[in-house]
Design a protein around this motif. Sequence first.
Motif, PDB file in Angstrom:
ATOM      1  N   LEU A   9      16.934   2.923  -1.199  1.00  0.00           N
ATOM      2  CA  LEU A   9      16.012   3.494  -0.374  1.00  0.00           C
ATOM      3  C   LEU A   9      16.096   4.858   0.184  1.00  0.00           C
ATOM      4  O   LEU A   9      17.303   5.059   0.115  1.00  0.00           O
ATOM      5  N   ASN A  10      15.025   5.246   0.234  1.00  0.00           N
ATOM      6  CA  ASN A  10      15.749   7.679   1.190  1.00  0.00           C
ATOM      7  C   ASN A  10      16.087   7.366   2.016  1.00  0.00           C
ATOM      8  O   ASN A  10      16.908   8.017   2.042  1.00  0.00           O
ATOM      9  N   ASP A  11      16.267   6.221   2.987  1.00  0.00           N
ATOM     10  CA  ASP A  11      17.902   6.246   4.184  1.00  0.00           C
ATOM     11  C   ASP A  11      18.460   6.406   3.652  1.00  0.00           C
ATOM     12  O   ASP A  11      19.631   6.422   4.304  1.00  0.00           O
ATOM     13  N   GLY A  12      19.259   5.888   2.154  1.00  0.00           N
ATOM     14  CA  GLY A  12      20.535   5.637   2.396  1.00  0.00           C
ATOM     15  C   GLY A  12      20.901   4.927   1.416  1.00  0.00           C
ATOM     16  O   GLY A  12      22.417   3.938   1.572  1.00  0.00           O
ATOM     17  N   ASN A  48       9.395   7.419 -12.165  1.00  0.00           N
ATOM     18  CA  ASN A  48       7.519   6.750 -12.355  1.00  0.00           C
ATOM     19  C   ASN A  48       6.788   6.992 -11.118  1.00  0.00           C
ATOM     20  O   ASN A  48       7.706   5.831  -9.502  1.00  0.00           O
ATOM     21  N   ARG A  49       6.116   6.689 -10.421  1.00  0.00           N
ATOM     22  CA  ARG A  49       5.420   5.976  -9.490  1.00  0.00           C
ATOM     23  C   ARG A  49       4.250   4.633  -9.380  1.00  0.00           C
ATOM     24  O   ARG A  49       3.766   4.920 -10.322  1.00  0.00           O
ATOM     25  N   ALA A  55       9.751  -3.720   4.975  1.00  0.00           N
ATOM     26  CA  ALA A  55      10.956  -2.587   3.787  1.00  0.00           C
ATOM     27  C   ALA A  55      10.326  -1.432   5.303  1.00  0.00           C
ATOM     28  O   ALA A  55      11.165  -0.404   4.792  1.00  0.00           O
ATOM     29  N   GLY A  56       9.185  -1.410   6.296  1.00  0.00           N
ATOM     30  CA  GLY A  56       9.164  -0.459   7.230  1.00  0.00           C
ATOM     31  C   GLY A  56       8.901   1.127   6.831  1.00  0.00           C
ATOM     32  O   GLY A  56       9.008   1.731   7.606  1.00  0.00           O
ATOM     33  N   GLY A  57       8.071   0.788   5.283  1.00  0.00           N
ATOM     34  CA  GLY A  57       7.595   1.798   4.426  1.00  0.00           C
ATOM     35  C   GLY A  57       9.001   2.883   4.069  1.00  0.00           C
ATOM     36  O   GLY A  57       8.370   4.236   3.408  1.00  0.00           O
ATOM     37  N   GLU A  58      10.364   2.903   3.911  1.00  0.00           N
ATOM     38  CA  GLU A  58      11.274   2.974   3.049  1.00  0.00           C
ATOM     39  C   GLU A  58      10.338   3.165   1.921  1.00  0.00           C
ATOM     40  O   GLU A  58      10.158   2.330   1.239  1.00  0.00           O
ATOM     41  N   ARG A  59      10.982   4.310   1.160  1.00  0.00           N
ATOM     42  CA  ARG A  59      10.930   4.474  -0.482  1.00  0.00           C
ATOM     43  C   ARG A  59      11.991   4.130  -0.667  1.00  0.00           C
ATOM     44  O   ARG A  59      12.799   4.637  -1.065  1.00  0.00           O
ATOM     45  N   GLY A  84       0.684  -0.728   0.206  1.00  0.00           N
ATOM     46  CA  GLY A  84      -0.481   0.190   0.201  1.00  0.00           C
ATOM     47  C   GLY A  84       0.266   1.659  -0.227  1.00  0.00           C
ATOM     48  O   GLY A  84      -0.039   2.332  -0.540  1.00  0.00           O
ATOM     49  N   THR A  85       1.779   1.360   0.123  1.00  0.00           N
ATOM     50  CA  THR A  85       3.213   2.202   0.025  1.00  0.00           C
ATOM     51  C   THR A  85       3.246   2.839  -1.281  1.00  0.00           C
ATOM     52  O   THR A  85       3.822   1.960  -2.381  1.00  0.00           O
ATOM     53  N   ALA A  86       3.197   3.775  -1.679  1.00  0.00           N
ATOM     54  CA  ALA A  86       3.430   4.583  -2.804  1.00  0.00           C
ATOM     55  C   ALA A  86       5.175   4.931  -3.042  1.00  0.00           C
ATOM     56  O   ALA A  86       5.811   5.352  -2.125  1.00  0.00           O
ATOM     57  N   TYR A  87       6.147   3.697  -3.829  1.00  0.00           N
ATOM     58  CA  TYR A  87       7.223   4.230  -4.155  1.00  0.00           C
ATOM     59  C   TYR A  87       7.773   5.103  -5.272  1.00  0.00           C
ATOM     60  O   TYR A  87       6.923   4.651  -6.284  1.00  0.00           O
ATOM     61  N   THR A  88       8.795   5.613  -5.432  1.00  0.00           N
ATOM     62  CA  THR A  88       9.353   6.653  -5.989  1.00  0.00           C
ATOM     63  C   THR A  88      10.600   5.652  -6.447  1.00  0.00           C
ATOM     64  O   THR A  88      11.187   5.038  -6.388  1.00  0.00           O
TER      65      THR A  88
END
Length: 241
Positions: free
Chosen positions: A63-66, A33-34, A44-48, A10-14
């Motif tokens: 991931l967005n946290d590097g 894209n999304r 994945a804990g919700g990380e993008r 359910g998470t939107a990933y970029t």
Amino acid sequence: PIVVSGLASGTAYTFTVTATSAVGVSTRSAVSNRAVVTNSSSSAGGERITATVSGVNFTLALLNDGTVLAWGDNSSGQLGDGSTVGHLTPQAVPGLKNVQALAAGKLHALALLADGTLLAWGDNAAGQLGLGNNAPAKVLSPAQVPGLSQIQVISAGGGCSLALANDGTVWAWGFGSYGQIGDNTTNNRNTPEQIAGLGNVRAITVAGGLHALALLADGTVWAWGDNDSGQLGQGGVVPNE
């Protein structure tokens, strides 16, 4: 297409689209894209996810946290987990953080860190990790590439690697039998070497695994490497330009 397990439901990933050839060359695209992942676990804990790259039978996700996830074949250590055991689902690459960009060759991978330095792991048979004479043929965990700093763009393909520095210079290493190192030889290089005469570069790519392109600030494009099908665009079929 099927859902990749291990990514939050359910998470939107970029993510960044990549182009992958038969020899496992992947290059970053400017197109974003999304997509919404459904019916998957939330490990994945919700990380993008901000970028994905792939080589031959393996995939990496930034991931967005590097941090970085990896899965697939690991016979050359290309998943960077210290082993040669493959993974069927995404697993974190241990100790890898502050990553800004990824690149994947046929059986090796590169990670550009926030401080402009570079890490490499996986197959090193042609010196494509840039770790020097004493490096093993397979490096199972990320290792720093010596002699490189202030890097802003990376690309990898087949058995070679490229790095673009902030000053517009380009560095190349690895498999060079088709001239793709750009040093006017067909030698392999196991440490990064600046491509002479090439400056003011704004973008690079290893295309198809055996040739490379550079976009300069003035809008011109330079090409080198394998040319058996005229892929260098020089008006003829002249191999190994």
